[in-house]
Design a protein around this motif. Structure first.
Motif, short mmCIF file in Angstrom:
data_model
loop_
_atom_site.label_atom_id
_atom_site.label_comp_id
_atom_site.label_asym_id
_atom_site.label_seq_id
_atom_site.Cartn_x
_atom_site.Cartn_y
_atom_site.Cartn_z
N ASN A 124 84.88 28.47 44.40
CA ASN A 124 84.82 29.41 45.52
C ASN A 124 85.29 30.80 45.10
O ASN A 124 84.79 31.81 45.60
CB ASN A 124 85.67 28.90 46.69
CG ASN A 124 84.84 28.18 47.73
OD1 ASN A 124 83.77 28.63 48.12
ND2 ASN A 124 85.34 27.03 48.19
N TYR A 125 86.23 30.85 44.20
CA TYR A 125 86.70 32.12 43.63
C TYR A 125 85.53 32.81 42.92
O TYR A 125 85.27 34.01 43.13
CB TYR A 125 87.84 31.81 42.67
CG TYR A 125 88.28 32.92 41.75
CD1 TYR A 125 88.72 34.14 42.25
CD2 TYR A 125 88.32 32.71 40.38
CE1 TYR A 125 89.17 35.13 41.39
CE2 TYR A 125 88.77 33.69 39.51
CZ TYR A 125 89.19 34.90 40.02
OH TYR A 125 89.64 35.87 39.16
N ALA A 126 84.81 32.07 42.11
CA ALA A 126 83.64 32.62 41.42
C ALA A 126 82.57 33.03 42.42
O ALA A 126 81.93 34.08 42.27
CB ALA A 126 83.08 31.58 40.44
N TYR A 127 82.40 32.22 43.47
CA TYR A 127 81.42 32.52 44.51
C TYR A 127 81.76 33.84 45.20
O TYR A 127 80.88 34.66 45.47
CB TYR A 127 81.38 31.36 45.51
CG TYR A 127 80.48 31.57 46.70
CD1 TYR A 127 79.21 32.14 46.57
CD2 TYR A 127 80.90 31.18 47.97
CE1 TYR A 127 78.38 32.30 47.68
CE2 TYR A 127 80.08 31.35 49.08
CZ TYR A 127 78.83 31.92 48.93
OH TYR A 127 78.02 32.09 50.04
N ALA A 128 83.03 34.07 45.47
CA ALA A 128 83.46 35.31 46.11
C ALA A 128 83.12 36.51 45.23
O ALA A 128 82.60 37.53 45.72
CB ALA A 128 84.96 35.26 46.39
N LEU A 129 83.39 36.42 43.95
CA LEU A 129 83.11 37.52 43.03
C LEU A 129 81.61 37.76 42.89
O LEU A 129 81.15 38.90 42.81
CB LEU A 129 83.72 37.23 41.66
CG LEU A 129 85.25 37.14 41.62
CD1 LEU A 129 85.72 36.74 40.23
CD2 LEU A 129 85.88 38.46 42.04
N GLU A 130 80.83 36.67 42.88
CA GLU A 130 79.38 36.82 42.77
C GLU A 130 78.79 37.43 44.04
O GLU A 130 77.80 38.17 43.98
CB GLU A 130 78.73 35.47 42.47
CG GLU A 130 79.10 34.85 41.13
CD GLU A 130 78.68 35.69 39.93
OE1 GLU A 130 77.92 36.68 40.11
OE2 GLU A 130 79.11 35.38 38.80
N GLN A 131 79.40 37.15 45.19
CA GLN A 131 78.96 37.80 46.42
C GLN A 131 79.12 39.31 46.31
O GLN A 131 78.24 40.09 46.70
CB GLN A 131 79.77 37.30 47.61
CG GLN A 131 79.42 35.91 48.10
CD GLN A 131 80.09 35.62 49.43
OE1 GLN A 131 79.99 36.40 50.38
NE2 GLN A 131 80.77 34.48 49.52
N LEU A 132 80.24 39.73 45.78
CA LEU A 132 80.54 41.15 45.64
C LEU A 132 79.54 41.82 44.69
O LEU A 132 78.97 42.87 45.00
CB LEU A 132 81.97 41.32 45.11
CG LEU A 132 82.46 42.76 44.89
CD1 LEU A 132 82.47 43.53 46.20
CD2 LEU A 132 83.86 42.74 44.27
#
Length: 240
Positions: free
Chosen positions: A70-78
């Motif tokens: 989810n941490y990676a998902y948050a950064l990829e959203q950005l």
């Protein structure tokens, strides 16, 4: 999409590009069967999780691999949000080649984001609200500077999170993504100043060790503190 649902011009542009043949092809080539496999694991092991509502902020729980994903998902959203905005209306001084490359990077980042979203299923956090008010999207220097910051931070984030991943499958996945992010970082740096793609000394604040030829690595708390400038949604971190 519901008739009464309001969406922004950037979201409309993203919907068009993702529904295009190139957008679908890029995602399918990147994700493939492995995304489905991870999604099944997530659904089977974490049916009780549902982080889709971010009205009270997004929670990253680092007690297990799903917190890291989810941490990676948050950064990829950005990153995806940034490149979609740039690709939809690039600075006028961008060359034809630069516009094409930023389109390609856009597809990579959207593919990364959608990969995590689909793989995590109900365990995924919701969509984050971004804040790019500090970036002048009409100015090439401003756009390139932001792109370099995002890519360098992304590489350091994946490198720093690797030690927290228990599953070898997830670790391999992270390795495949961080190598793509590093390609982006090298390209952006060379546009800004040719030949600086290997300038690890300038990345010392992100944990790079030039003498040993090692790229940067930052812990999630440090990465989120830097990225927080561009995210309106409150991100809660537990069990770090």
């Amino acid at each position: 999409m519901k008739n009464n649902e309001l969406i922004t011009q950037d979201e409309l542009q993203e919907e068009r590009l993702f529904n295009s043949s190139l957008g679908r092809r890029s995602f399918l080539q990147f994700a493939g069967a492995s995304a489905a496999g991870i999604a099944l694991m997530a659904a089977g092991c974490k049916k009780d999780r549902n982080y889709g509502d971010v009205s009270m902020g997004a929670t990253l729980d680092f007690k297990d691999d799903f917190g890291v994903l989810n941490y990676a998902y948050a950064l990829e959203q950005l990153e995806a949000a940034f490149y979609v905005k740039v690709a939809s209306a690039p600075p006028s001084s961008f060359t034809t080649a630069q516009k094409a490359y930023f389109q390609d990077i856009q597809f990579h980042e959207v593919a990364h984001r959608e990969f995590f979203k689909n793989a995590l299923g109900t365990a995924a956090i919701g969509s984050l609200e971004v804040d790019f008010s500090s970036i002048d999207f009409t100015n090439a220097t401003s756009v390139l500077g932001a792109a370099m910051a995002f890519e360098d931070l992304g590489v350091a984030a994946y490198n720093g999170a690797g030690v927290r991943i228990k599953s070898t499958d997830y670790l391999v996945l992270a390795g495949k993504i961080v190598s793509v992010e590093a390609r982006h970082a090298a390209y952006i740096r060379d546009i800004i100043s040719n030949g600086t793609f290997a300038d690890l000394a300038s990345l010392a604040p992100l944990g790079a060790v030039n003498a040993n030829g090692l790229d940067g690595a930052l812990t999630p708390d440090k990465v989120l503190a830097i990225a927080g400038k561009y995210v309106k949604t409150k991100i809660n971190v537990i069990n770090l």
